[in-house]
Enzyme design. Sequence first.
Site, PDB file in Angstrom:
ATOM      1  CG  ASP A  13      -1.713   1.188   1.333  1.00 22.15           C
ATOM      2  OD1 ASP A  13      -2.589   1.131   2.287  1.00 22.15           O
ATOM      3  OD2 ASP A  13      -1.637   2.163   0.657  1.00 22.15           O
ATOM      4  CG  ASN A  27      -8.355  14.185 -11.103  1.00 23.55           C
ATOM      5  OD1 ASN A  27      -8.195  15.484 -11.124  1.00 23.55           O
ATOM      6  ND2 ASN A  27      -8.877  13.401 -10.250  1.00 23.55           N
ATOM      7  N   GLY A  35      -9.002   5.359  -6.591  1.00 16.21           N
ATOM      8  CA  GLY A  35      -7.603   4.504  -6.614  1.00 16.21           C
ATOM      9  C   GLY A  35      -6.897   5.141  -5.774  1.00 16.21           C
ATOM     10  CB  VAL A  36      -3.088   5.078  -5.874  1.00 13.29           C
ATOM     11  CG1 VAL A  36      -2.485   6.286  -6.808  1.00 13.29           C
ATOM     12  CG2 VAL A  36      -2.055   5.220  -4.871  1.00 13.29           C
ATOM     13  CG  ASP A  37      -5.994  11.318  -6.417  1.00 12.84           C
ATOM     14  OD1 ASP A  37      -6.785  12.122  -7.350  1.00 12.84           O
ATOM     15  OD2 ASP A  37      -5.519  11.962  -5.492  1.00 12.84           O
ATOM     16  CB  SER A 120      -1.470   5.804 -16.636  1.00  9.21           C
ATOM     17  OG  SER A 120      -1.576   7.136 -16.654  1.00  9.21           O
ATOM     18  CB  THR A 121      -1.438   0.238 -14.748  1.00  3.34           C
ATOM     19  OG1 THR A 121      -1.409   0.563 -13.262  1.00  3.34           O
ATOM     20  CG2 THR A 121      -0.199   0.802 -15.203  1.00  3.34           C
ATOM     21  N   GLY A 122      -4.580   1.808 -13.737  1.00  6.28           N
ATOM     22  CA  GLY A 122      -5.917   1.421 -12.989  1.00  6.28           C
ATOM     23  C   GLY A 122      -6.957   2.243 -13.799  1.00  6.28           C
ATOM     24  CE1 TYR A 124      -7.544   9.240 -15.488  1.00  8.56           C
ATOM     25  CE2 TYR A 124      -5.297   9.843 -15.696  1.00  8.56           C
ATOM     26  CZ  TYR A 124      -6.834  10.070 -15.112  1.00  8.56           C
ATOM     27  OH  TYR A 124      -7.090  11.423 -14.770  1.00  8.56           O
TER      28      TYR A 124
HETATM   29  N1  APR Z   1      -0.981   1.583  -3.153  1.00  5.52           N
HETATM   30  C1  APR Z   1      -0.303   1.203  -4.141  1.00  5.52           C
HETATM   31  N2  APR Z   1      -1.003   1.132  -5.411  1.00  5.52           N
HETATM   32  C2  APR Z   1      -2.316   1.260  -5.487  1.00  5.52           C
HETATM   33  C3  APR Z   1      -3.130   1.691  -4.439  1.00  5.52           C
HETATM   34  C4  APR Z   1      -2.366   1.802  -2.901  1.00  5.52           C
HETATM   35  N3  APR Z   1      -2.948   2.202  -1.996  1.00  5.52           N
HETATM   36  N4  APR Z   1      -4.338   1.819  -4.586  1.00  5.52           N
HETATM   37  C5  APR Z   1      -4.501   1.623  -6.234  1.00  5.52           C
HETATM   38  N5  APR Z   1      -3.203   1.259  -6.754  1.00  5.52           N
HETATM   39  C6  APR Z   1      -3.039   1.010  -7.860  1.00  5.52           C
HETATM   40  C7  APR Z   1      -3.825   0.429  -8.911  1.00  5.52           C
HETATM   41  O1  APR Z   1      -4.056  -1.025  -8.511  1.00  5.52           O
HETATM   42  C8  APR Z   1      -3.090   0.664 -10.211  1.00  5.52           C
HETATM   43  O2  APR Z   1      -2.331  -0.367 -10.503  1.00  5.52           O
HETATM   44  O3  APR Z   1      -2.393   2.120  -8.640  1.00  5.52           O
HETATM   45  C9  APR Z   1      -2.574   1.915  -9.852  1.00  5.52           C
HETATM   46  C10 APR Z   1      -2.988   3.087 -10.449  1.00  5.52           C
HETATM   47  O4  APR Z   1      -4.350   3.238 -10.505  1.00  5.52           O
HETATM   48  P1  APR Z   1      -5.303   4.439 -10.176  1.00  5.52           P
HETATM   49  O5  APR Z   1      -5.018   4.808  -9.011  1.00  5.52           O
HETATM   50  O6  APR Z   1      -6.639   4.035 -10.844  1.00  5.52           O
HETATM   51  O7  APR Z   1      -4.519   5.651 -11.119  1.00  5.52           O
HETATM   52  P2  APR Z   1      -4.470   5.855 -12.791  1.00  5.52           P
HETATM   53  O8  APR Z   1      -4.978   4.667 -13.389  1.00  5.52           O
HETATM   54  O9  APR Z   1      -3.255   6.654 -12.916  1.00  5.52           O
HETATM   55  O10 APR Z   1      -5.910   6.716 -12.788  1.00  5.52           O
HETATM   56  C11 APR Z   1      -5.836   8.132 -12.280  1.00  5.52           C
HETATM   57  O11 APR Z   1      -7.801   7.786 -11.063  1.00  5.52           O
HETATM   58  O12 APR Z   1      -8.039   8.068  -8.918  1.00  5.52           O
HETATM   59  C12 APR Z   1      -8.310   8.494 -10.063  1.00  5.52           C
HETATM   60  O13 APR Z   1      -8.104  10.836  -9.557  1.00  5.52           O
HETATM   61  C13 APR Z   1      -7.346   9.632 -10.277  1.00  5.52           C
HETATM   62  O14 APR Z   1      -8.615  10.476 -12.371  1.00  5.52           O
HETATM   63  C14 APR Z   1      -7.204  10.050 -11.538  1.00  5.52           C
HETATM   64  C15 APR Z   1      -7.230   8.460 -12.219  1.00  5.52           C
END
Ligand code: APR
Length: 176
Positions: A13, A27, A35-37, A120-122, A124
């Site tokens: 995490d 974003n 997500g991680v944000d 970007s792998t979640g 996005y």
């Molecule tokens: N720790 C580590 N990795 C994480 C965590 C965490 N607590 N939570 C999610 N992840 C991973 C996801 O599994 C993915 O592999 O982070 C990676 C990025 O995924 P997202 O968080 O969805 O980010 P992204 O794909 O860059 O999309 C960004 O999502 O949350 C919104 O505001 C953000 O609009 C923006 C978009």
Amino acid sequence: MSADVRWDVVTGDLTRCATDAIVNAANSSLLGGGGVDGAIHRAAGPRLLAECRTLGGCPTGEARITAGYQLAARHVIHTVGPVWQGGGNGEARLLASCYTASLTLALDHGLRTIAFPAISTGIYGYPKQAAAAVAADAVNQLLLEEPGGFDDIFFVCFDEASAAIYADAVQAVRSS
Ligand code: APR
């Protein structure tokens, strides 16, 4: 690849990393999300959003820095990855820029340990193998230009499958 930096891929995490900085996959509004944000803002507390409000957003591929507040990390470097649109819209260049801009910002602030999510792998939708190759190459290029700039760089993946993909990508550039 400079020998004196520890560059590891771990499963865990990101919000629990006690590094000088963790990198947020944000974003362009910088006003939080899922997500991680979302996880980072929940862990940091409301003062993180308050500081983000003063930044006026962030273009894709660039990075901004804030304090870490209630996080274990001292700082959050917010970067905005590209939304995957099939690969023909400069996604690779923009994703590489997220890593380069984040590391450059860390260097500018004298931060020597930094942890990245799989940007970007979640939400996005960037395919993980392709994203991992871009990330590993971008970090490796920066390390070649800034040998000794960092003590620890972590790619923190949320699941073992992602960690295996990123570990392969890092190994590929280290052995090149
Ligand atoms: N720790 C580590 N990795 C994480 C965590 C965490 N607590 N939570 C999610 N992840 C991973 C996801 O599994 C993915 O592999 O982070 C990676 C990025 O995924 P997202 O968080 O969805 O980010 P992204 O794909 O860059 O999309 C960004 O999502 O949350 C919104 O505001 C953000 O609009 C923006 C978009």
